[in-house]
Design an enzyme around this catalytic site. Structure first.
Site, mmCIF file in Angstrom:
data_model
loop_
_atom_site.group_PDB
_atom_site.id
_atom_site.type_symbol
_atom_site.label_atom_id
_atom_site.label_comp_id
_atom_site.label_asym_id
_atom_site.label_seq_id
_atom_site.Cartn_x
_atom_site.Cartn_y
_atom_site.Cartn_z
ATOM 1 N N GLU A 164 -31.537 51.467 60.080
ATOM 2 C CA GLU A 164 -31.142 52.726 60.707
ATOM 3 C C GLU A 164 -32.148 53.226 61.738
ATOM 4 O OE1 GLU A 164 -29.879 55.644 57.849
ATOM 5 O OE2 GLU A 164 -28.595 54.245 56.786
ATOM 6 N N GLU A 348 -25.126 49.346 53.121
ATOM 7 C CA GLU A 348 -25.221 50.593 52.349
ATOM 8 C C GLU A 348 -23.880 51.304 52.363
ATOM 9 O OE1 GLU A 348 -28.224 53.496 53.315
ATOM 10 O OE2 GLU A 348 -29.748 51.943 53.565
#
Ligand code: IFM
Length: 446
Positions: A164, A348
């Site tokens: 991220e 995720e």
């Protein structure tokens, strides 16, 4: 019953600062999250990751849980200051030994290791030199990647460079809600570019030193929507939001350029040759996804939009994130249509819910099971429509330190009692174990 293809990879994800603890142990250096947590008012309840799930000492028990779950892959992250306390130069052998033990423990239990080199815990010593806003950060990161490749490369199946990067850049440098806590839009753009450059350099290093291992990176892929009542008026803002959150990190890698809408903002930071470095081919993209993103017009801010509160009709998780598996499907289809269908692993997905340990000792988290049923069905639909998705990893194995939200927000398949460190697999653990064992999404109660 929805079946997944043979060879579909089921894994689990965690990250170093969120679970390891062991803060002063064995020569670990400080990270920007240690500093951020020590800054009054930044993290709920004044929580920090100094103990977390004490995974640094209890990792064998946690690796046993992975085996019980039936996962075949474990995506975890390396805490850079644990292995290089100052970020460059000196190595901390005891820190490196820890990751050796984790990887060996995985292999002994029949799991494959997918370490991520950066899940937000930059050495504070490097932040003191400007962190990601310093162009040298790209080379610091490549040198660190080389250290890890030499140490673990004989046993790693796939490397993840960054988790991220959009969150590091935008939330850490523009919104100030994550470490290092800057609120400087220009610094955020600069950091985003240097993170991309660091990724590209690390790809070259890892390929060189570990030619048999795969290399990829992980991004939260957002499907942005205008609020229904402004659907036409704000459609262009949703596109710009996707350019900022998805395109800034995907376009340079897959197309060798920044999105046209943002090229001006990036121009001053891009040196000749940078985009060639960043666009080195990767083997896969890791996708994290949780909620639909709604935008509305804003004025007088760095961007002409801001996050909008999603419509009232969605159910919410404890993070107040709207639950909408359809947005997951739509995000996955963006990759198919706009990015030429790269190989994707969902690295995720999950939700924080109010989990209680009942009198009988069980945690009956039906909300989380319902969430996974919705999102896995939508994942299946994207695959049925041709999206090249090769695996799925829930977030997360354990309840853990949820950054600025502290320990109250629980995402784990396994409940952690932070006073005793007792681990209790939740009903969702049994649900996911059944999904993995059957390679299918079953109906019925758990
Ligand atoms: O806990 C985080 C993780 O570190 C990165 N992705 C989102 C998760 C939930 O907020």
């Amino acid at each position: 019953m929805l079946r997944f293809p043979e060879g579909f990879v089921w894994g689990v994800s965690t990250s170093s600062y969120q679970i390891e603890g062991g803060a002063p142990d064995d020569g670990r250096g400080r990270s920007i999250w240690d500093t951020y947590c020590a800054t009054p008012g930044k993290v709920a309840n004044g929580d920090d990751g100094s103990v977390a799930c004490d995974h640094y000492h209890r990792y064998p028990e946690d690796l046993d849980l992975l085996r019980t779950l039936g996962a075949s892959v474990y995506r975890f992250s390396i805490m850079w200051p644990r292995v290089m306390p100052e970020g460059t130069g000196r190595l901390n052998e005891k820190g490196l030994d820890f990751y050796d033990r984790v990887v060996d423990g995985l292999l002994e239990r029949g799991l494959r290791a997918w370490p991520c080199l950066y899940h937000w815990d930059l050495p504070q010593a490097l932040q003191d030199r400007g962190g990601w806003t310093n162009r040298d950060s790209a080379s610091w990161f490549a040198d660190y990647a080389a250290v890890m490749a030499r140490r673990l490369g004989d046993r790693v199946e796939k490397w993840v460079t960054f988790n991220e990067p959009s969150v590091s850049a935008w939330i850490g440098h523009e919104e100030g809600r994550h470490a290092p806590g800057l609120t400087d839009p220009r610094a955020a753009v600069r950091a985003a570019h240097h993170i991309n450059l660091a990724h590209g350099r690390a790809v070259a290093t890892l390929r060189d030193l570990t030619p048999r291992a795969g290399v990829g990176f992980v991004l939260p892929i957002h499907k942005a929507r205008p609020l229904p009542r402004f659907a036409e008026r704000d459609a262009h803002l949703a596109d710009l939001f996707e350019d900022k959150w998805n395109g800034v990190f995907l376009d340079p890698v897959y197309f060798g350029r920044y999105p046209a809408s943002l090229a001006d903002r990036f121009a001053e930071h891009v040196a000749p040759g940078d985009l060639e470095e960043i666009s080195r081919p990767v083997d896969f993209l890791g996708v994290n996804h949780y909620f639909p993103s709604y935008v509305e017009a804003a004025s007088g801010e760095a961007w002409p939009f801001r996050h909008a509160e999603p419509p009232f009709y969605f159910r919410r998780t404890e993070m107040n994130w709207a639950i909408d598996g359809r947005a997951f499907y739509e995000a996955l289809m963006i990759l198919k249509h706009r990015y030429r269908n790269p190989p994707v692993y969902v690295t995720e997905n999950g939700g924080a819910f109010l989990d209680c340990v009942q009198a009988d000792g069980r945690v009956d988290d039906q909300d989380r099971i319902a969430y996974y049923k919705d999102y896995l069905a939508n994942l299946h639909r994207a695959m049925a429509e041709g999206a090249d998705i090769r695996g799925f990893m829930p977030w997360s194995l354990l309840d853990n330190f949820e950054w600025a939200r502290g320990y109250d927000k629980r995402f784990g398949l396994v409940h952690v009692d932070y006073r005793t460190q007792k681990r209790t697999p939740k009903a969702s653990f049994d649900f996911m174990r059944a999904v993995i064992a059957g390679n299918a999404l079953p109906g019925g109660q758990f």
